[in-house]
Design an enzyme around this catalytic site. Structure first.
Site, PDB file in Angstrom:
ATOM      1  CD  GLN A   1      -2.986  -0.885   2.329  1.00  0.00           C
ATOM      2  OE1 GLN A   1      -2.903  -1.606   3.309  1.00  0.00           O
ATOM      3  NE2 GLN A   1      -3.907   0.045   2.220  1.00  0.00           N
ATOM      4  CG  HIS A   2       0.373   3.528   2.376  1.00  0.00           C
ATOM      5  ND1 HIS A   2      -0.899   4.017   2.552  1.00  0.00           N
ATOM      6  CD2 HIS A   2       0.598   2.661   3.400  1.00  0.00           C
ATOM      7  CE1 HIS A   2      -1.418   3.476   3.641  1.00  0.00           C
ATOM      8  NE2 HIS A   2      -0.540   2.644   4.163  1.00  0.00           N
TER       9      HIS A   2
ATOM     10  CG  ASP B   1       0.084  -5.034   1.750  1.00  0.00           C
ATOM     11  OD1 ASP B   1      -0.754  -4.253   2.229  1.00  0.00           O
ATOM     12  OD2 ASP B   1       1.312  -4.890   1.914  1.00  0.00           O
TER      13      ASP B   1
END
Length: 490
Positions: free
Chosen positions: A71-72, A246
């Site tokens: 992520q991110h 994830d």
């Protein structure tokens, strides 16, 4: 047999599983490594995906693919679809000051008011891991590159886009930024999409980056995100499901339902739960993410998890099996020796510049066994704080699962129920993120013929129940010292 593929493009590697869409039976697998570091050129993810897919036998006989990913991470694209700079990953903390600035700005200079305003807007308070803070860092530190940014994607968005045939024309792709897609779970970790409303807040992107950009279209849980025509292929067109962050993909792979909590001990430590309602924690301890089914995935994330165990192994000069044996040979509480495990700064609590600390050192506890126990307990205490934070947000906590590389440690399995104060289920080791992405792909495929089809009811792994007498004194001692840490030297 109809086949589907699931991809886990994680921080450290790319894993591919290919499964029977009807039963979940594993047919074949592939794997490739990613470079180390907190900023990575996305082309390495693409190359690793190609290698892992080739090792898994390719996609010619596969009907649908889902991509789960870290992520991110900020993947900034220019108008031609080229990557503007290396992606800043979730664990890159250089944007910590940007997070502080954005919070203060939204509160008109009042950090507390700003934190509440962000929580009300997106369900979370931004920290250095969030994409929105990385965009502000880019604006402030690399303004020429920031000015080139025409679209912002996340790692799994970019891989799905490339699999569908999009990308820079110079690399044989179609540079159509409007074709970018994402899902609710990954969008909810950007800092500019609300899980509660299901809408982007483009004004927050502009606040961070300074101008408008194209954002990926958010695709519903089991919808088809992309369709790749394959004339004459016996498996038909290749369908690409929305993919997921994830943690959400792992939750789908594990079949989590409301009341379930998963404690994942990987590069990061994650305590996540399925909740029927959105959360908005102004303290910043709990992030109000969405899941991959249409519900919510509030979670607390620590930067320090399995690598705390790695550090203990290096410190003591032992392997993980020996570390586990040492930890289990020492008493609960390590006779007062306490590790505060902020070895890489910390995200929860938000202390990006903090260092780790050992407290309560005495002649009687300065031996390998006590040190090993303190490292294991310190890591687990930080995760237990995350579990408490979920409860404080009204998230139901009925059943806890323990997964991730760190969960392979016998000491972690034995000590976790004592520190968490709950029985723990330990599933058989597996690729939960890739499995969840494959399950999503099978779900999207099923929806092609039946729009009301539920997610496949695969049962992929058995579970071991671990119990232990709770040790609240360990948590109490940790609570006394967890804030007694120094910042890293300038």
């Amino acid at each position: 047999m109809t086949l589907v593929a699931g991809v886990d493009s994680s921080t450290q590697s790319c894993k591919v599983v290919i499964r029977d869409a009807a039963t979940g039976e594993l047919v074949r697998t592939g794997r490739a490594t990613h470079p180390d570091g907190t900023e990575v050129a996305p082309r390495f993810w693409w190359d690793a995906l190609a290698t892992a897919l080739a090792e898994a036998g390719g996609l010619d006989d596969v009907s649908a693919v889902g991509v789960g990913g870290q992520q991110h991470g900020m993947v900034a694209l220019d108008a031609d679809g080229s990557v503007v700079r290396d992606a800043l990953l979730w664990n890159d903390t250089r944007s910590a000051q940007a997070a502080v600035d954005l919070i203060a700005e939204l509160g008109d200079g009042d950090p507390a008011a700003g934190a509440k305003a962000w929580a009300d807007a997106i369900g979370s308070v931004p920290v250095a891991s969030f994409t929105v803070t990385k965009l502000r860092w880019l604006r402030d530190h690399e303004p020429e590159l920031a000015a080139r940014v025409a679209a912002v994607a996340l790692p799994h968005d970019w891989l799905t886009w490339r699999l569908a045939g999009y990308g820079p024309a110079a690399e044989g792709g179609v540079p159509d930024l409007s074709a970018l897609t994402t899902d609710r779970s990954d969008a909810s970790g950007t800092g500019y999409w609300s899980a509660a409303t299901g809408e982007y807040l483009p004004e927050l992107v502009e606040r961070a980056l300074g101008h408008e950009v194209v954002l990926p279209r958010v695709v519903g849980a089991a919808e088809v995100a992309q369709r790749v025509a394959r004339p004459g292929n016996a498996a038909g067109d290749l369908l690409l499901s929305p993919g997921a962050g994830d943690n959400a993909a792992a939750a789908l792979g594990l079949g989590m339902v409301p009341g379930d909590v998963t404690v994942s001990i990987g590069t990061s430590g994650v305590v996540s739960a399925i909740s029927p309602h959105a959360t908005a924690d102004a303290s910043g301890l709990v992030t109000g993410f969405a899941d991959a089914t249409g519900a919510y995935l509030p979670l607390a994330c620590t930067l320090n998890a399995s690598r705390v165990l790695d550090a203990a192994c290096r410190l003591l000069g032992v392997d993980h099996a020996a570390l586990s044996a040492l930890a289990l040979s020492a008493p609960a509480g390590a006779d007062g020796l306490v590790l505060v495990p902020y070895l890489e700064g910390e995200r929860t609590p938000n202390k990006p510049d903090a260092t780790g600390a050992l407290h309560g050192i005495q002649l009687a506890n300065t031996d390998p066994a006590h040190l090993a126990r303190a490292f294991v307990e310190g890591m687990l205490c930080a995760l237990a704080d995350g579990l408490d934070a979920l409860r404080d947000q009204g998230v139901p906590v009925e059943r806890v699962r323990l997964i991730g590389g760190g969960a392979r440690s016998e000491a972690v399995r034995a000590i976790a129920p004592a520190v968490l104060g709950l029985d723990v289920l330990v599933p058989e080791a597996g690729e939960y993120v890739a499995d969840g992405a494959a399950r999503q792909a099978a779900w999207a495929l099923a929806r092609e013929s039946d729009p009301a089809a539920p997610a496949p009811g695969w049962v992929l792994a058995g579970e071991e129940l671990r119990t232990a007498e709770p040790t609240p004194q360990v948590r109490a001692r940790y609570a006394q010292v967890r804030d007694m840490v120094a910042d890293r030297p300038a």
